[in-house]
Motif scaffolding. Sequence first.
Motif: not given
Length: 353
Positions: A307-326
């Motif tokens: 959820y730290q990563n999800f927050y960064d993806v939403v707020r800061n446009q970071s790369e998701p750890i769990v990528k949809n292509e994976e």
Amino acid sequence: MRPINFAVVGYGGMGSYHVKKIMSKESERINVIGTYDISESQNILSKKDGYIVFDSFQSILDDSNVEAVLIATPNDTHKNLVIQALESGKHVVCEKPVTLNTVEFDDILAVAEKSGKKFIVHHNRRWDPDFLIIQELYQNNQLGDIFQIESRVQGANGIPGDWRHLKKHGGGMVLDWGVHLFDQLLYLIDSPIKKITTDLSFILGDEVDDGFSCAIQFENGVRTVIEVGTTNYTKLPRWYIKGTKGTAKIDDWDLSGEMIVASELQPSTSPKPIQAGVGLTKTMAPPSEEATSKIEFPIINKDISFYQNFYDVVRNQSEPIVKNEEVRKVMKLIDFILFGEKNIKEAEAAYLF
């Protein structure tokens, strides 16, 4: 820091676990404002836990305060709920398996791209301490070049719950536990798959598999065995790993086990024969004390939570750890296992062989 306002759809085992055990640890980033479940008993439980209970899924979609939705419902409902949430302008986290097949997942991806909203699947087992140890061993060559990986989860309680017994709801152990183990495997090994052999178990008489054994060979030479069992009254190790310089065994999630590596010095004596049943053997005799050493497992902590990563993806446009292509590769593998090569388009199966 402005937290993301979440609504949780499905307040059963996984939904309530997210709220109480995962999201609660990220209160600066994640704010659960309410839940919805088709079961009134789960709604009552949610109220007792202090959350607003929405009277319908649509009421969540209509609430402008809700920025993101967690979908934690039976597997066959994921696709429609995710698509509705994305089309309503919500970011979405979805429990695994994300859908029943790759075609359904592609439908979601098309909507996600069009909506511009973030969509991430909760493949939480990438954060398991036992897996992080295996990942470190695979990458740092402490066991030499790893050429065999065996990954198992086994129990004796049969298929849990009710809907998990039914094909139409996406039941069965390939979709329930296999999706976790396959995700770990494909995340770990960056190599195309060369060969797959699978044996599904139907010992309990359900219309879906109550377990399976799957042997997967990769083009880089790594051979793997993935097993899930629900009729095992005594279990094999959670992990068994062989490398050119050592062997590691993790018995369970408590991280019990051992790691034995070859000594850098050549042993001065050869193995002595031992009595083996009614015969003798040198081949299966234990190595001399000077030939090997027992070492401790590495201690690994992932720097950032889901959820730290999800927050960064939403707020800061970071790369998701769990990528949809994976995630898509995992779903394609499951398609192959459950439906066979003949039912998968050649283009979709190409990455396997």
